[in-house]
Scaffold this active site. Structure first.
Site, short mmCIF file in Angstrom:
data_model
loop_
_atom_site.label_atom_id
_atom_site.label_comp_id
_atom_site.label_asym_id
_atom_site.label_seq_id
_atom_site.Cartn_x
_atom_site.Cartn_y
_atom_site.Cartn_z
N GLU A 157 0.87 -1.16 0.00
CA GLU A 157 0.00 0.00 0.00
C GLU A 157 0.92 1.22 0.00
O GLU A 157 1.85 1.27 0.81
CB GLU A 157 -0.89 0.04 1.25
CG GLU A 157 -1.80 1.26 1.22
CD GLU A 157 -2.64 1.45 2.47
OE1 GLU A 157 -2.28 0.91 3.52
OE2 GLU A 157 -3.65 2.18 2.38
N ARG A 217 6.61 -12.85 8.90
CA ARG A 217 7.32 -11.62 8.63
C ARG A 217 8.75 -11.69 9.15
O ARG A 217 9.04 -12.45 10.05
CB ARG A 217 6.67 -10.46 9.41
CG ARG A 217 5.38 -9.96 8.92
CD ARG A 217 4.86 -8.99 9.97
NE ARG A 217 3.59 -8.41 9.58
CZ ARG A 217 3.47 -7.21 9.00
NH1 ARG A 217 4.55 -6.49 8.76
NH2 ARG A 217 2.30 -6.75 8.66
N LYS A 242 5.60 0.11 9.97
CA LYS A 242 5.48 1.29 9.13
C LYS A 242 4.81 2.42 9.91
O LYS A 242 5.16 3.58 9.78
CB LYS A 242 4.61 0.94 7.91
CG LYS A 242 5.09 1.56 6.61
CD LYS A 242 4.01 1.45 5.56
CE LYS A 242 4.25 0.32 4.59
NZ LYS A 242 3.21 0.26 3.55
#
Length: 552
Positions: free
Chosen positions: A33, A260, A270
Site C-alpha cells: 500500500e 514476517r 510502518k
RNA sequence: AGGGGUAUAGCCAAGUCGGUAAGGCAACGGAUUUUGAUUCCGUCAUUCGUAGGUUCGAGUCCUGCUACCCCUGCCA
C-alpha cells in the site's frame, strides 16, 4: 551452494504436480500500500515473491494496493518503485488496484444479484456491537434481508454519492455465527469522500482489502498470492469470494502465508516509522538511522547484502527474530569484497617521528587493498608528524597487547615500522603525544624481511586532523564531501536508530554509530554523486571491542 | 463456541515416501596475515516443546498435554 528450499516452493511444487497450475503460468505479486516507505521487512517479501519468479521462470508484478485514499500518496509510489529497483528486482508489470475499481464494482453488483451482499445502514458502533466477540457469535443486521432489488438501488446510490461518508456499507452475506470473525458478514465497500491519488474524485465508495485483494490477484492471473501470517484468518473469505464470482471460480489464485521478518532491536512497523518522520525525530524516511531501504542505502548497506541476508534467513511460518549480527555479517561480507579500504582515526593521538627529517615529507602510494598490491591505490603524505588512534597506544600494556607501547615496534600500515621511545603527558596526566623513531629500511612494499612485528596500526597524516574531522578522507581529497564524512562520523551527531527498543530516539546511545563503524562498514552518503563504499578497518577487532585477555 | 497458526542448538533454519538430525549467524580452539579484519582448518543437538502410543526403527505417524503468536477496523 545447496539449492534453496522452503515450504512455499514445496507447496508450488505440489500444485504443479497436481496440475493445479501449469509450469508456464506461475505468477506472484508484491502488493504494497503506498502509505509509507519500504523497510527491510518488505525486502523479505520482495525477495520471496521474486525468488518464486526466478525459480519457476514465472512473472512477478508490482501492484500498488491503493484502496484507501485517506492514507496514500504518490510520494510513496515513487519511493517504492525506486527502492525495489535499487534492490535489483525488475517487475514484469506495474499495476494499481485502483485501476480495477470498475470491475470490482460490477462484481459487487453480481454478488448482490446472487443475494450474497447487502447494504447495511447500521452505524459503525452498531456493526461492531453486533459482530459478537471472540467467544460469542454475532447477531444479524436488521438490514440483512433487504431484497436484491433494494440493495442494487442503494448500492448504486452509494456510488452516485447520495449518502455521506460512513452512513452505509456493503457487506458480504455469509454467517454471523462463524467462529472466524472475518466471515461474519465482512464489510466490502465503504463510503469515503476522499480524493484518490490515482482516480481523483471519480469514486466515493472504496473496496476493502479483503474484497479487493482476491479480485486483484484473479484479474492479473496471479497463481500464488504470498502474504504474511496475520492473513491466515482471511483466507476463508479470499476463497469464498472467488468461489462466488463467475469470472474467478475456475482459474484462481492460492493464498499462502509466511512469517514476517523481525530483527533484534529493529523497529519494523510502518506506523511507527511514519511517526518518527512526522514528529521530526529523524530527518526523513531515508535518514540513515532508519531501517527503511532508503535509509539503509544511505548508510552504506548494499542491495546484494540485503538479498543475501534474505536468502540465508529462510522462509517459514514460525515467528522469529533474527539476530542483528546476522544482518551485519552480510553487509560486512559484501562490502569486504567490493569496497576500497582506507584508514581512519576516530580519537586521534599525535605521533612524532623523531628521526624523520624536519620539514620533509613523502607521498606514499598505498593500495586500497594490501592483499592486492597491484590494484588501485592512492597517495598518502607521510611526514614527521601523524596521528594514530588513541586506543592503539598504551603506557602500560596488558598481556598480548600487540600495538604501540614504550619500547615496542609496530608497523604503520602501508608505511614503516616505528618504535615508541617515549611519550608526553599534560598537567592532568593525559597522554598528548608519542615520540617514536622509524626505520627507513622497513618501507612498505620494499620486501623487508629483517624482522617482524606483531601489530599493524592505522594512521592519518597530520593535516587530516586539522579538518576537525578526526577522519582523513583520502578518496575525496579534492572534493568538498569531506564535511559530510565529518557529520557521519561524529558519534554525537548520528546515532543508530536500530538500537531502539521502544519509540523514543532519546534512548539511542551516542556511541552506537561509533560501534557501527568499528563493526566494519560505512559509506559515503549515497545521495552524493561521488558516493563510494569504503571499508574502514581498525587494528582492533572488527567484530567486537578488543578486551585484554583475562589473567591466567 | 471461540477460531486460526507455530514449536528442531544462544539466533535463523533444512529435514516431501518413517531409515538414524543440512546450512548460515554467534561462540570457542588452531594456522596464515602489512588491518587483532579477511582467508583457512577444527569444535559446537545421542536429540527435535512435553507425556504416552504404534513400529525392527519416529523430528517425521497416532493420542493427550503445554507454551507462544494472530483475529472482535467502515486499515492493509
Amino acid at each position: 551452494m545447496s539449492e534453496s528450499s522452503n515450504f512455499i516452493f514445496n507447496e508450488i511444487d505440489k500444485d504443479l504436480a497436481n496440475g493445479v497450475y501449469q509450469a508456464d503460468e506461475i505468477m506472484t505479486r508484491f502488493p504494497p500500500e503506498p502509505n509509507g516507505y519500504l523497510h527491510i521487512g518488505h525486502a523479505k517479501a520482495i525477495f520471496i515473491n521474486f525468488s518464486v519468479k526466478e525459480k519457476y521462470h514465472g512473472r512477478t508484478n508490482l501492484r500498488f494496493d491503493d484502496t484507501n485514499p485517506a492514507k496514500e500518496d504518490v510520494e510513496y509510489t515513487e519511493a517504492i518503485e525506486r527502492d525495489i529497483a535499487w534492490l535489483g528486482y525488475k517487475w514484469d508489470n506495474l499495476f494499481y488496484a485502483s485501476d480495477y475499481f470498475g470491475r470490482m464494482y460490477e462484481y459487487a453488483v453480481e454478488l448482490i444479484g446472487k443475494g450474497l451482499a447487502y447494504v447495511d445502514d447500521q452505524t459503525q458502533d452498531e456493526i461492531k456491537a453486533n459482530r459478537g466477540t471472540l467467544t460469542e457469535k454475532g447477531t444479524n443486521s436488521p438490514y440483512r434481508d433487504r431484497s436484491a432489488e433494494e440493495n442494487q438501488t442503494l448500492f448504486r446510490e452509494m456510488k452516485e454519492g447520495k449518502y455521506p461518508t460512513g452512513s452505509k456499507v456493503l457487506r458480504a452475506k455469509i454467517d454471523m455465527a462463524s467462529p472466524n470473525i472475518n466471515m461474519r458478514d465482512p464489510v466490502i465497500y465503504r463510503i469515503l469522500f476522499e480524493t484518490h491519488h490515482n482516480t481523483g474524485d471519480s469514486w466515493c465508495i472504496y473496496p476493502m482489502y479483503d474484497y479487493a485483494h482476491p479480485i486483484e490477484d484473479a484479474i492479473e492471473g496471479v497463481t500464488h498470492s504470498l502474504c504474511s501470517l496475520e492473513f491466515e484468518d482471511h483466507r476463508p473469505f479470499y476463497d469464498w469470494l472467488l468461489d462466488h464470482l463467475d469470472d474467478c471460480r475456475v482459474k484462481r489464485p492460492r493464498q499462502i502465508e509466511f512469517a514476517r521478518l523481525n530483527i533484534t532491536n529493529t523497529i519494523m512497523s510502518k506506523r511507527y516509522l511514519k511517526r518518527l518522520v512526522d514528529e521530526g525525530r529523524v530527518d526523513g524516511w531515508d535518514d540513515p538511522r532508519m531501517p527503511t531501504l532508503s535509509g539503509l542505502r544511505r548508510r552504506g548497506v548494499t542491495p546484494a547484502a540485503i538479498r543475501n541476508f534474505c536468502y540465508e534467513s529462510g522462509v517459514a511460518k514460525a515467528n522469529s527474530v533474527i539476530d542483528k549480527a546476522q544482518f551485519d555479517y552480510f553487509v560486512r561480507d559484501d562490502l569486504m569484497k567490493t569496497s576500497k579500504r582506507v584508514m581512519a582515526v576516530l580519537n586521534p593521538l599525535k605521533v612524532t617521528i623523531r628521526n624523520y627529517p624536519e620539514g620533509e615529507s613523502e607521498l606514499l602510494d598505498i593500495p586500497y587493498n594490501l592483499d592486492e598490491p597491484e590494484g588501485a591505490s592512492r597517495k598518502v603524505p607521510f611526514g614527521r608528524e601523524l596521528y594514530i588512534e588513541r586506543e592503539d597506544f598504551m603506557e602500560v600494556p596488558p598481556k598480548k597487547y600487540f600495538r604501540l607501547f614504550p619500547g615496542n615496534e609496530v608497523r604503520l600500515m602501508g608505511a614503516y615500522f616505528i618504535t615508541c621511545e617515549s611519550f608526553v603527558k599534560d598537567e592532568d596526566g593525559n597522554i598528548t603525544e608519542v615520540i617514536c623513531t622509524y626505520d627507513p629500511e622497513t618501507k612498505s612494499g620494499s620486501g623487508f624481511t629483517g624482522r617482524k612485528v606483531k601489530g599493524t596500526i592505522h594512521w592519518v597524516p597530520s593535516g587530516a586532523i586539522e579538518m576537525e574531522a578526526r577522519l582523513y578522507e583520502e578518496l575525496l581529497n579534492e572534493d568538498s564531501d569531506a564535511e559530510d564524512w565529518v557529520e557521519r562520523l561524529n558519534p554525537n551527531s548520528l546515532t543508530v536508530c536500530n538500537a531502539l527498543g521502544e519509540p523514543s530516539l532519546a534512548n539511542a546511545k551516542p556511541g552506537d554509530l561509533y560501534q557501527f563503524v568499528r563493526n566494519g562498514f560505512f559509506c559515503a552518503d549515497s545521495r552524493h554523486s561521488k558516493a563510494e563504499h569504503l571499508v574502514f578497518n581498525r587494528t582492533v577487532s572488527l567484530k567486537s571491542s578488543w578486551q585484554p585477555p583475562k589473567e591466567a
